[in-house]
Each structure stands twice: as structure tokens, then as C-alpha cells.
Design a protein around this motif. Structure first.
Motif, PDB file in Angstrom:
ATOM      1  N   ASP A 173       0.893  -1.249  -0.022  1.00 14.09           N
ATOM      2  CA  ASP A 173      -0.051  -0.001   0.051  1.00 14.09           C
ATOM      3  C   ASP A 173       1.043   1.150   0.049  1.00 14.09           C
ATOM      4  O   ASP A 173       0.495   2.196  -0.510  1.00 14.09           O
ATOM      5  CB  ASP A 173      -0.924   0.192   1.364  1.00 14.09           C
ATOM      6  N   ILE A 174       1.997   1.151   0.785  1.00 13.10           N
ATOM      7  CA  ILE A 174       2.958   2.408   0.515  1.00 13.10           C
ATOM      8  C   ILE A 174       3.442   2.546  -0.729  1.00 13.10           C
ATOM      9  O   ILE A 174       3.523   3.724  -1.392  1.00 13.10           O
ATOM     10  CB  ILE A 174       3.838   2.022   1.527  1.00 13.10           C
ATOM     11  N   LEU A 175       3.808   1.469  -1.394  1.00 13.08           N
ATOM     12  CA  LEU A 175       4.502   1.511  -2.959  1.00 13.08           C
ATOM     13  C   LEU A 175       3.353   1.938  -3.602  1.00 13.08           C
ATOM     14  O   LEU A 175       3.505   2.966  -4.463  1.00 13.08           O
ATOM     15  CB  LEU A 175       4.929   0.265  -3.000  1.00 13.08           C
ATOM     16  N   GLU A 176       2.048   1.731  -3.559  1.00 14.72           N
ATOM     17  CA  GLU A 176       1.010   2.041  -4.480  1.00 14.72           C
ATOM     18  C   GLU A 176       0.846   3.523  -4.254  1.00 14.72           C
ATOM     19  O   GLU A 176       0.914   4.234  -5.249  1.00 14.72           O
ATOM     20  CB  GLU A 176      -0.342   1.413  -4.038  1.00 14.72           C
ATOM     21  N   ARG A 177       0.750   4.159  -3.265  1.00 16.03           N
ATOM     22  CA  ARG A 177       0.737   5.627  -2.883  1.00 16.03           C
ATOM     23  C   ARG A 177       1.777   6.239  -3.456  1.00 16.03           C
ATOM     24  O   ARG A 177       1.639   7.390  -4.082  1.00 16.03           O
ATOM     25  CB  ARG A 177       0.432   6.018  -1.243  1.00 16.03           C
ATOM     26  N   ARG A 178       2.960   5.780  -3.154  1.00 16.38           N
ATOM     27  CA  ARG A 178       4.182   6.285  -3.522  1.00 16.38           C
ATOM     28  C   ARG A 178       4.188   6.547  -5.299  1.00 16.38           C
ATOM     29  O   ARG A 178       4.486   7.647  -5.795  1.00 16.38           O
ATOM     30  CB  ARG A 178       5.414   5.705  -3.178  1.00 16.38           C
TER      31      ARG A 178
ATOM     32  N   VAL B 110      -3.429   7.863 -11.918  1.00 16.82           N
ATOM     33  CA  VAL B 110      -3.146   6.722 -12.324  1.00 16.82           C
ATOM     34  C   VAL B 110      -3.317   5.705 -11.300  1.00 16.82           C
ATOM     35  O   VAL B 110      -2.547   5.266 -10.573  1.00 16.82           O
ATOM     36  CB  VAL B 110      -1.813   6.656 -13.036  1.00 16.82           C
ATOM     37  N   PRO B 111      -4.631   4.937 -11.050  1.00 14.80           N
ATOM     38  CA  PRO B 111      -4.737   4.170  -9.947  1.00 14.80           C
ATOM     39  C   PRO B 111      -3.562   3.025 -10.115  1.00 14.80           C
ATOM     40  O   PRO B 111      -3.525   2.446 -11.325  1.00 14.80           O
ATOM     41  CB  PRO B 111      -6.207   3.712 -10.167  1.00 14.80           C
ATOM     42  N   THR B 112      -2.956   2.662  -9.111  1.00 10.84           N
ATOM     43  CA  THR B 112      -2.052   1.523  -9.234  1.00 10.84           C
ATOM     44  C   THR B 112      -2.073   0.461  -8.120  1.00 10.84           C
ATOM     45  O   THR B 112      -2.675   0.699  -7.084  1.00 10.84           O
ATOM     46  CB  THR B 112      -0.647   2.347  -9.000  1.00 10.84           C
TER      47      THR B 112
ATOM     48  N   PHE C 273      -7.345  -6.741  -9.955  1.00  9.15           N
ATOM     49  CA  PHE C 273      -6.559  -6.578  -8.731  1.00  9.15           C
ATOM     50  C   PHE C 273      -7.308  -5.225  -8.095  1.00  9.15           C
ATOM     51  O   PHE C 273      -7.594  -4.254  -8.691  1.00  9.15           O
ATOM     52  CB  PHE C 273      -5.210  -6.135  -9.173  1.00  9.15           C
ATOM     53  N   LEU C 274      -7.469  -5.535  -6.584  1.00  8.27           N
ATOM     54  CA  LEU C 274      -7.939  -4.436  -5.906  1.00  8.27           C
ATOM     55  C   LEU C 274      -7.033  -3.779  -4.722  1.00  8.27           C
ATOM     56  O   LEU C 274      -6.192  -4.575  -4.531  1.00  8.27           O
ATOM     57  CB  LEU C 274      -9.263  -5.136  -5.225  1.00  8.27           C
ATOM     58  N   LYS C 275      -7.484  -2.771  -4.141  1.00  5.99           N
ATOM     59  CA  LYS C 275      -6.621  -1.994  -3.254  1.00  5.99           C
ATOM     60  C   LYS C 275      -6.668  -2.824  -1.668  1.00  5.99           C
ATOM     61  O   LYS C 275      -5.753  -3.175  -1.139  1.00  5.99           O
ATOM     62  CB  LYS C 275      -7.104  -0.492  -3.109  1.00  5.99           C
ATOM     63  N   SER C 276      -7.942  -3.262  -1.574  1.00  7.69           N
ATOM     64  CA  SER C 276      -8.058  -4.118  -0.173  1.00  7.69           C
ATOM     65  C   SER C 276      -9.517  -5.243  -0.538  1.00  7.69           C
ATOM     66  O   SER C 276     -10.178  -4.975  -1.333  1.00  7.69           O
ATOM     67  CB  SER C 276      -8.551  -3.197   0.896  1.00  7.69           C
ATOM     68  N   PRO C 277      -9.401  -6.023   0.294  1.00  8.32           N
ATOM     69  CA  PRO C 277     -10.513  -7.072   0.307  1.00  8.32           C
ATOM     70  C   PRO C 277     -11.957  -6.121   0.413  1.00  8.32           C
ATOM     71  O   PRO C 277     -11.925  -5.341   1.344  1.00  8.32           O
ATOM     72  CB  PRO C 277     -10.243  -7.856   1.300  1.00  8.32           C
ATOM     73  N   PRO C 278     -12.879  -6.126  -0.621  1.00  7.53           N
ATOM     74  CA  PRO C 278     -14.217  -5.865  -0.395  1.00  7.53           C
ATOM     75  C   PRO C 278     -14.828  -6.122   0.831  1.00  7.53           C
ATOM     76  O   PRO C 278     -14.748  -7.171   1.528  1.00  7.53           O
ATOM     77  CB  PRO C 278     -14.798  -6.148  -1.719  1.00  7.53           C
ATOM     78  N   ALA C 279     -15.984  -5.399   1.112  1.00  6.90           N
ATOM     79  CA  ALA C 279     -16.746  -5.959   2.291  1.00  6.90           C
ATOM     80  C   ALA C 279     -17.587  -6.997   1.834  1.00  6.90           C
ATOM     81  O   ALA C 279     -18.036  -7.133   0.571  1.00  6.90           O
ATOM     82  CB  ALA C 279     -17.675  -4.537   2.630  1.00  6.90           C
ATOM     83  N   VAL C 280     -18.271  -7.670   2.680  1.00  8.43           N
ATOM     84  CA  VAL C 280     -19.056  -9.012   2.347  1.00  8.43           C
ATOM     85  C   VAL C 280     -20.260  -8.319   1.368  1.00  8.43           C
ATOM     86  O   VAL C 280     -20.583  -9.338   0.330  1.00  8.43           O
ATOM     87  CB  VAL C 280     -19.686  -9.536   3.598  1.00  8.43           C
TER      88      VAL C 280
ATOM     89  N   HIS D 174       3.904  10.149  -7.587  1.00 13.62           N
ATOM     90  CA  HIS D 174       4.749  10.598  -8.628  1.00 13.62           C
ATOM     91  C   HIS D 174       4.136  10.467 -10.076  1.00 13.62           C
ATOM     92  O   HIS D 174       4.512  11.636 -10.634  1.00 13.62           O
ATOM     93  CB  HIS D 174       6.020   9.481  -8.385  1.00 13.62           C
ATOM     94  N   LEU D 175       3.305   9.548 -10.361  1.00 17.28           N
ATOM     95  CA  LEU D 175       2.786   9.472 -11.825  1.00 17.28           C
ATOM     96  C   LEU D 175       1.900  10.606 -11.952  1.00 17.28           C
ATOM     97  O   LEU D 175       1.802  11.236 -13.160  1.00 17.28           O
ATOM     98  CB  LEU D 175       1.963   8.116 -12.030  1.00 17.28           C
ATOM     99  N   GLU D 176       1.049  10.828 -11.066  1.00 20.26           N
ATOM    100  CA  GLU D 176       0.102  11.986 -11.295  1.00 20.26           C
ATOM    101  C   GLU D 176       0.979  13.327 -11.310  1.00 20.26           C
ATOM    102  O   GLU D 176       0.459  14.231 -12.098  1.00 20.26           O
ATOM    103  CB  GLU D 176      -0.743  12.078 -10.041  1.00 20.26           C
ATOM    104  N   ALA D 177       1.876  13.579 -10.581  1.00 21.06           N
ATOM    105  CA  ALA D 177       2.711  14.879 -10.574  1.00 21.06           C
ATOM    106  C   ALA D 177       3.370  14.945 -11.886  1.00 21.06           C
ATOM    107  O   ALA D 177       3.596  16.009 -12.575  1.00 21.06           O
ATOM    108  CB  ALA D 177       3.813  14.677  -9.566  1.00 21.06           C
TER     109      ALA D 177
END
Length: 177
Positions: free
Chosen positions: A54-59, A72-74, A105-112, A63-66
Motif C-alpha cells: 500500500d505504501i508503494l501504491e501511494r508513492r 493513475v490508480p496503481t 486487482f483491488l486495493k483491499s478486500p471488499p466488504a461482504v 509520482h505518476l500524477e505529478a
């Protein structure tokens, strides 16, 4: 150092075109090592000492947006985990000729409740499965014949994701060995 893959959503669609050499350079600018791209659809392999995806995704996203001027969702995964991801579905006939399997590929597991909405898109030819941070879309026949859209699936699951064909994910898994 772990080997990762970043799945970039919509990097070369909608009028946004990024050459792969520039994309590799953007990853190198944030000190990611051994950067390589695989096909021009936003698959970037790299090494990093970072331990949290998750830290790599945000980083990478910042950077890509700047650098590119748009979001660019990653979605980052450890490459050694991809082989298991390609097998974590219940579709016995996924490899039959004429069928296709896509992995979201998702950022986190979705809710039930979101998973239930996602699975509710099932038809005679389209089946779905969710396992942790991965959503699977199995299509009997050609994907282009489906009436289901990625947008409707994203709304159902309640978060952004990006899909890749299982063949692409399998090849990426092999590249990380």
C-alpha cells in the motif's frame, strides 16, 4: 530485495499515451530498481526494499500524477504471489478453448455486501469469484460478447480495480522468478 509488479489502470487509454521507456524512467526516478515493463498496458516489474504494497501504491500514484498530470490508480503485488493468484478461482473449465479468465486487482478486500453485489452479476456465460484482493471474471465464450461492463462491476464492488487476462498474469509470474 522483493520483486513487485505494479498494475496501472488505464495508463494507455482515453487519450493518455505513455511510452514504455518514459514509464520505466518514472519508476526509476522514485528509486525503484531493475524496472521493466511488460506489454504497453501498464504492467511494471521492479525491485524495492519496501515491505508494504500500500505504501508503494501511494508513492507510485503520487509520482505518476505529478509527472503525467492525471491520476493513475496503481495496484502492487509481490511477483512471487502471482502464481497462486492465477489459481485461486473455482472455474474448472477456465483453460478450455474459447473461454477467458480475467483477474481484477483491488486495493483491499471488499466488504461482504460488496462481494454479494459483484457476484450478483452472474449470468449463464459470466461467472465471478472474489478471493482477498482479487476479483475473477470467467467468461464462457468471447469477452466482447458479454453485456457486463467493467464499470458496472466496479460500482458493485465499491472500489477501483484493474483487470488483466490470466495469460498476462501467468507470464508476469514467470518473469519474476
Amino acid at each position: 530485495m522483493p520483486r513487485y509488479v505494479a498494475f496501472l489502470r488505464a495508463i494507455n487509454v482515453g487519450g493518455h499515451i505513455v511510452k514504455m521507456d518514459r514509464l520505466r524512467g518514472l519508476f526509476e526516478e522514485i528509486r525503484l530498481a531493475n524496472v521493466e515493463t511488460f506489454i504497453a498496458s501498464g504492467n511494471v516489474l521492479f525491485d524495492s526494499a519496501a515491505a508494504k504494497t500500500d505504501i508503494l501504491e501511494r508513492r507510485i500514484e503520487r509520482h505518476l500524477e505529478a509527472a503525467l498530470g492525471y491520476e493513475v490508480p496503481t495496484f502492487v503485488c509481490i511477483v512471487r504471489d502471482l502464481a497462486a493468484v492465477t489459481k485461486s478461482h473455482p472455474f474448472a473449465d477456465a483453460n478450455d478453448e474459447g473461454n477467458s479468465l480475467w483477474i481484477g486487482f483491488l486495493k483491499s478486500p471488499p466488504a461482504v455486501g460488496q462481494v454479494a453485489k459483484f457476484l450478483g452479476h452472474r449470468t449463464a456465460d459470466d461467472e465471478f469469484h472474489v478471493n482477498d484482493r482479487h476479483a475473477y471474471w470467467f467468461r464462457r465464450g468471447r469477452m466482447s460478447d458479454s453485456k457486463i461492463t467493467g464499470k458496472s462491476l466496479e460500482k458493485a464492488i465499491g472500489s477501483p480495480f484493474t483487470f488483466r487476462n490470466v495469460t498476462t498474469v501467468t507470464k508476469l509470474a514467470a518473469m519474476g522468478r
